[in-house]
Design an enzyme around this catalytic site. Sequence first.
Site, PDB file in Angstrom:
ATOM      1  N   ARG A   1       0.813  -1.217   0.000  1.00 54.38           N
ATOM      2  CA  ARG A   1       0.000   0.000   0.000  1.00 54.38           C
ATOM      3  C   ARG A   1       0.847   1.270   0.000  1.00 54.38           C
ATOM      4  NH1 ARG A   1      -4.981  -1.434   4.103  1.00 54.38           N
ATOM      5  NH2 ARG A   1      -5.804  -3.160   2.887  1.00 54.38           N
TER       6      ARG A   1
ATOM      7  N   ASP B   1     -15.878   8.785   8.955  1.00 49.50           N
ATOM      8  CA  ASP B   1     -14.731   7.896   8.763  1.00 49.50           C
ATOM      9  C   ASP B   1     -13.475   8.771   8.808  1.00 49.50           C
ATOM     10  OD1 ASP B   1     -14.516   4.804   7.485  1.00 49.50           O
ATOM     11  OD2 ASP B   1     -12.721   6.032   7.225  1.00 49.50           O
TER      12      ASP B   1
END
Length: 281
Positions: free
Chosen positions: A42, A151
Amino acid sequence: MSQIREKAFRLTDKEFSFICQFVYQSTGIVLNNSKREMVYRRLTRIVRERKLSSFSEYCCLLRDNSEQETPFFINAITTNLTSFFREKHHFDYLLSHELPQLILKNANRKRIRAWSSACSTGEEPYSIAITLYKALKPYLSSWDIKVLATDIDSEVLAKAKSGIYAQNRIEDLPEDYKKRFFHRGIGKNSDNVKVDSSIRQLITFKQLNLLNGWPMSGPFDVIFCRNVIIYFDKPTQLELFERYYEMLAPGGLLILGHSENLGSYQKYFINVGRTIFRKPE
Ligand SMILES: C[S@@+](CC[C@H](N)C(=O)[O-])C[C@H]1O[C@@H](n2cnc3c(N)ncnc32)[C@H](O)[C@@H]1O
């Protein structure tokens, strides 16, 4: 010294440990060695985008330029897996049990609040809003009914706000849900669907790191905290359970993910269903 070698980059123990520490401090997420490949994959994208030549340079950038780099880092590191009506039994409980009760319980205040506290790309809050719509349709115009969706990850929030999804994300939903609550795009958007405005208008999206202050005043009748605390350590989980408890109306519901539990905090709640917990009245 163990290290991952892949193409141009290597991730040393020291760099991995710096990254784990940085993740923990910025998100509460605990990483261990089993996540090393994932972290490598990532973050490699960011290392490349920044035209850096090593993870060592990336760690320096994170340390020295943390205000600017942290949001990108967080967006890359979070796991955002979700789906519409995931763990359907939670929505069944709301539809057939909780919301009919709330109509009676909140009749004076005429107000219902739900919070999707790690909403990812939005499938969870839209599923909540569709459930509210179905159970509370006659009350929508005269009651104050809202879903807050938050979030930490700004990228997933942008996707959530758009309300646009690939058609295949809704293929398992009942036909009447697809017809009523989603609109198929046209032309080059014909593989996408957009959530109907009657559902979208029930939801407010906001960026929120659960570890920081919670600016909303509550109280909430239902809080979804699903598939997020699993990434945190016990002290962080306990601290969050205490804060969720404070945010809930008496009799309100805290809903966890399938592999999560309240641990020692369970004694303050009543377990009313599979991973559904009620704050006592
Ligand atoms: C696996 S998804 C869960 C989505 C949804 N609740 C569900 O169960 O389908 C976990 C979400 O938690 C969010 N997250 C991780 N750490 C967070 C934090 N400290 N504050 C707020 N959200 C966080 C991630 O960005 C991610 O979108």
